[in-house]
Design a protein around this motif. Sequence first.
Motif, PDB file in Angstrom:
ATOM      1  N   THR A 220      13.351   1.830  29.299  1.00 12.38           N
ATOM      2  CA  THR A 220      12.590   3.131  29.277  1.00 12.38           C
ATOM      3  C   THR A 220      11.449   3.032  30.412  1.00 12.38           C
ATOM      4  OG1 THR A 220      12.336   2.571  26.804  1.00 12.38           O
ATOM      5  CG2 THR A 220      10.651   4.279  27.603  1.00 12.38           C
ATOM      6  N   LEU A 221      10.909   2.231  30.783  1.00 11.00           N
ATOM      7  CA  LEU A 221       9.906   1.990  31.959  1.00 11.00           C
ATOM      8  C   LEU A 221      10.408   2.411  33.183  1.00 11.00           C
ATOM      9  CD1 LEU A 221       7.129  -0.632  31.442  1.00 11.00           C
ATOM     10  CD2 LEU A 221       6.978   1.767  31.167  1.00 11.00           C
ATOM     11  N   PRO A 222      11.748   1.803  33.523  1.00  9.28           N
ATOM     12  CA  PRO A 222      12.213   2.353  34.827  1.00  9.28           C
ATOM     13  C   PRO A 222      12.916   3.430  34.978  1.00  9.28           C
ATOM     14  CG  PRO A 222      13.242   0.066  33.959  1.00  9.28           C
ATOM     15  CD  PRO A 222      12.308   0.715  32.920  1.00  9.28           C
ATOM     16  N   LEU A 223      13.512   3.940  33.669  1.00 13.40           N
ATOM     17  CA  LEU A 223      13.981   5.398  33.612  1.00 13.40           C
ATOM     18  C   LEU A 223      12.912   6.308  33.688  1.00 13.40           C
ATOM     19  CD1 LEU A 223      17.533   5.037  31.662  1.00 13.40           C
ATOM     20  CD2 LEU A 223      17.110   4.912  33.952  1.00 13.40           C
ATOM     21  N   LEU A 224      11.767   5.878  33.114  1.00 17.34           N
ATOM     22  CA  LEU A 224      10.641   7.088  32.933  1.00 17.34           C
ATOM     23  C   LEU A 224       9.754   7.093  34.154  1.00 17.34           C
ATOM     24  CD1 LEU A 224      10.080   8.883  30.783  1.00 17.34           C
ATOM     25  CD2 LEU A 224       8.482   7.081  30.037  1.00 17.34           C
ATOM     26  N   ALA A 225      10.171   6.216  35.304  1.00 16.67           N
ATOM     27  CA  ALA A 225       9.410   5.862  36.352  1.00 16.67           C
ATOM     28  C   ALA A 225       8.939   7.162  37.196  1.00 16.67           C
ATOM     29  CB  ALA A 225       9.964   5.135  37.291  1.00 16.67           C
TER      30      ALA A 225
END
Lengths: 313, 361
Positions: A220-225
């Motif tokens: 989630t976090l990397p793709l939401l960066a």
Amino acid sequence: MTIAAGTQATGATGRSPGRDWGRLMPFLFLAPWLVGFVVFTLGPVLASLYLSFTKFDLLRPPTWIGTDNYVRMFTADYRFVQALKVTFTYLLFEVPLKLAFALLVAVILDKAVRGSGFYRALFYVPSLLGGSVAIAVLWRQLFDGNGTVNRVLLWLFGIQGPSWISNPDTAVYTLVLLAIWQFGSPMIIFLAGLRQIPQDLYEAASMDGASKWRQFRRITLPLLAPVIFFNMVLQVIEGFKAFTPAFIISGGTGGPVDSTLFYTLYLYQEAFAYFRMGYAAALAWVLLIIIASFTSMSFLTSKYWVHYEDDGR
Amino acid sequence: MAELSLRGIVKSYGDLEIIHGVDLDIKHGEFVVFVGPSGCGKSTLLRMIAGLEQISGGELRIDGQRVNETPPAKREIAMVFQSYALYPHMTVYKNLAFGLETAGLPHATIDARVKRAAEMLKITDYLARKPKALSGGQRQRVAIGRAIVREPKLFLFDEPLSNLDAELRVQMRVELSKLHADLAATMIYVTHDQVEAMTMADRIVVLQQGRIEQAGSPLDLYNHPANQFVAGFIGSPKMNFLSGVLAAASQQSLRIDLSGGGAVEVPMPPGPLSVGEALTLGIRPEHVVTADGGLPFAVTLTEQLGGNTVVYGTLAGGQSLVAQLMGQAAVKRGETLSVTLPPQCCHVFDGRGRAIGTVTQ
């Protein structure tokens, strides 16, 4: 041959009235916006740049003083330093906390909970109201010495809290809370970003044995960066521009003891309380440079932590 | 390797039941293909085996252990998704290593397994790249590699080749079959492409509307379809179905009068059929033969495939027929051929579409 034919076709002067009219037409259509832009944006921007090198009190014509305003700002103005300190303190807490809270709510709403549409709208309401004078007044009532927060503290724990707004150590944090409460806008953007992450990535991760927390951290976090980056830049800019709550809560003074003296509030005081328009214009230009520097730094460092789909390397 | 047992597996969404009590046993090392039209429930069944969908009823056992409530990661299963589901922000190496890192394996073991899988799938040169920089076929290999490195008991494939072009699909089909032979692992493969099913499967399970229509070896399904649906689904071009009535029956044969004229004497016992009953005669296009004195066949379209010619047309009475003739047959639209339907190649289906029996091929 071609040139000669062209000359003949356009007559003796080489131009035809029809063609001139055709060239002018787009500018005529653009004129309302162009006039508005020059008169209300570009003109004032350039004027303020000029005024920042002058002494100007609205009553007398501006007097050119060179870089005196800037020299004074960086060498002899402790309130300028205080305003920067307050604004940076505010940003340091407001931006990460607001983004984290907005992301948390977005992640919860992203799950198909019953009535999520209703909650989405409900949580957005503070963003519509939050910047208003009425809410700032309400905030004052909440965090005052006899405010609701202290009454609740007294009722629940028997603690008599301080006047959060009148205490220089806590005043700015009440404004941080007010800003966090307006998490609706970044939340909606996060929610849109979360919906873009393909569900099968989570399914693949769960087949790989990843816990929900690991899925959040590693997927989630990397793709939401990119969305986090976008929200961060917007919130930093918004944070630098924060004005209304501080103005209302401190009664326009930036008190107590300049503890809520936001940069914009100080700029306002210089311009409209002390009528030092030249100095205020210089403050505005420094603010612009600070915001531009932060934004540029964010973009420059983004390549190290923001993953974009179209970057296949 | 794993052994699977599905007993009365049901899937419901609220009141809507979409998988209606599936019973199936899958043996160690078997390559089983679930095949069926879109919406038949094959992917749902696969996802229930994976643990990505809850099982509404029945029992799923892997190696004798009931796993209905076991989370996906604990089932020792790996799945290759239709969309590949590669993590776009990670390199190929990281994609392959993710599951192993999650399991907390030592770095050296992870490295060895990743490199071995990459070598096996010929993706060693791409380990530092991100999925976006790979072709469809390379991405597919990475997705398979991610499954291999975990050394699971069971591999699940959900239409893994559907996003590839025709040539690559054929290539990957061969490679997957080789992989199955090399790993000797139990594999379940979902597809709607019956050619994939025929070429790769040890056993095909044909599904329709949440029920198993027939399960068996590819040739078993081709030669002995249990019903009209399976007969039509397996084989390309699909089997011809001609309506008719049972005109006469003896202990050894049936005479079927086709609607619109013509008759076929099929060498099979009548079973429960009675004379005058409506039937469907099935014959595969490749079994239709051109011969003098047969049924008149008006050609409406021909497809030259080089090695053979597919001829579309109608019989007397307007019944559609497709014939696949060997070689490059010089047949033109508008021409009328004479065709015979070799009785030993015919299938007979009753009014409810059930196969009466198939004669020796």
